[in-house]
Design an enzyme around this catalytic site. Structure first.
Site, PDB file in Angstrom:
ATOM      1  N   ASN A   1     -30.925   8.221 -44.816  1.00 46.00           N
ATOM      2  CA  ASN A   1     -31.253   6.909 -45.382  1.00 46.00           C
ATOM      3  C   ASN A   1     -31.831   5.925 -44.359  1.00 46.00           C
ATOM      4  O   ASN A   1     -32.615   5.054 -44.713  1.00 46.00           O
ATOM      5  CB  ASN A   1     -30.028   6.308 -46.068  1.00 46.00           C
ATOM      6  CG  ASN A   1     -29.688   7.041 -47.348  1.00 46.00           C
ATOM      7  OD1 ASN A   1     -30.574   7.546 -48.032  1.00 46.00           O
ATOM      8  ND2 ASN A   1     -28.415   7.127 -47.663  1.00 46.00           N
TER       9      ASN A   1
ATOM     10  N   ASN B   1     -28.585   2.053 -43.354  1.00 47.15           N
ATOM     11  CA  ASN B   1     -29.421   2.173 -44.552  1.00 47.15           C
ATOM     12  C   ASN B   1     -30.449   1.056 -44.685  1.00 47.15           C
ATOM     13  O   ASN B   1     -31.331   1.121 -45.540  1.00 47.15           O
ATOM     14  CB  ASN B   1     -28.549   2.216 -45.806  1.00 47.15           C
ATOM     15  CG  ASN B   1     -27.673   3.454 -45.844  1.00 47.15           C
ATOM     16  OD1 ASN B   1     -27.754   4.324 -44.977  1.00 47.15           O
ATOM     17  ND2 ASN B   1     -26.820   3.531 -46.840  1.00 47.15           N
TER      18      ASN B   1
ATOM     19  N   HIS C   1     -22.816   8.989 -36.432  1.00 46.61           N
ATOM     20  CA  HIS C   1     -23.994   8.303 -36.972  1.00 46.61           C
ATOM     21  C   HIS C   1     -24.657   7.407 -35.910  1.00 46.61           C
ATOM     22  O   HIS C   1     -25.803   7.029 -36.065  1.00 46.61           O
ATOM     23  CB  HIS C   1     -23.555   7.439 -38.163  1.00 46.61           C
ATOM     24  CG  HIS C   1     -24.443   7.520 -39.369  1.00 46.61           C
ATOM     25  ND1 HIS C   1     -25.395   8.505 -39.573  1.00 46.61           N
ATOM     26  CD2 HIS C   1     -24.515   6.725 -40.469  1.00 46.61           C
ATOM     27  CE1 HIS C   1     -25.994   8.303 -40.724  1.00 46.61           C
ATOM     28  NE2 HIS C   1     -25.483   7.230 -41.287  1.00 46.61           N
TER      29      HIS C   1
ATOM     30  N   ASP D   1     -29.223  10.728 -35.541  1.00 44.61           N
ATOM     31  CA  ASP D   1     -28.354  11.866 -35.786  1.00 44.61           C
ATOM     32  C   ASP D   1     -28.994  12.793 -36.813  1.00 44.61           C
ATOM     33  O   ASP D   1     -29.755  12.346 -37.673  1.00 44.61           O
ATOM     34  CB  ASP D   1     -26.985  11.381 -36.288  1.00 44.61           C
ATOM     35  CG  ASP D   1     -27.079  10.597 -37.595  1.00 44.61           C
ATOM     36  OD1 ASP D   1     -27.884   9.642 -37.661  1.00 44.61           O
ATOM     37  OD2 ASP D   1     -26.357  10.932 -38.548  1.00 44.61           O
TER      38      ASP D   1
END
Length: 194
Positions: A118, A72, A23, A97
């Protein structure tokens, strides 16, 4: 070109526990760009770690930003750094990513939806636009029935780590191409069949 400033944001999660996660590949790309510019990330007045510099003398200024929030909630820090430098979202390059691309693949996108990501969803919400460039760094889909949310929060495999430096260099090259040649020319270069 000297008057132009681009804000390049690498999405990820803050702190050493996440630094090697799939991530966080966007922030890894920013480390590569900072090394190329001889720049160092520092705490900033906005909720970001920021490094500034130019890829070539007289070229556009790059503001590299790593949001200090979790993925997020990336929108607030991104909006804040754009406002601080008075840079419109059209001069934002978001590096992130991408599950829907095979590992070791880089693709460029000019606008569009969040595709279930997100971090991008929150940036679109905070900037009130989807009109910004994205450098999509392929991390592949999780194997078997592994939950994608679990997969992105794991470090790259041993086999992937061997190829990772090339992937980060390719993604950094893509950012450079957008800055120097524009998105369309960069897309033609990076999306051409090998």
């Amino acid at each position: 070109m000297t008057g132009t400033t681009f804000v390049v944001v690498g999405l990820g999660n803050p702190g050493p526990d996440y630094s090697g996660n799939r991530h966080n590949v966007g922030q890894m790309v920013l480390d590569e760009l900072a090394a190329r510019m001889g720049a160092t990330f520092k705490k900033h007045k906005t909720p970001n770690q920021v490094a500034e510099g130019r890829l070539v003398p007289g070229g556009p200024k790059l503001v590299l930003a790593k949001p200090g929030s979790f993925m997020n909630t990336s929108g607030g820090p991104v909006s804040a750094v754009l406002g601080f430098y008075s840079v419109p979202p059209t001069d934002l390059i978001l590096v992130h990513d991408e599950l829907d691309l095979p590992f070791d693949t880089v693709r460029l996108k000019g606008n569009g939806g969040h595709g279930g990501h997100n971090g991008i969803r929150d940036v679109i919400k905070a900037t009130n636009t989807n009109e910004f460039a994205r450098v999509r760094v392929g991390i592949g889909r999780p194997p078997g029935r592994q939950d994608p949310a679990d997969y992105v929060l794991r470090d790259f495999s041993a086999a992937e780590k061997k190829l990772l430096p090339n992937l980060l260099a390719d993604a950094a090259d893509a950012v450079e191409a957008i800055v120097t040649d524009g998105l369309l020319a960069a897309q033609q270069r990076f999306h051409a069949p090998a």
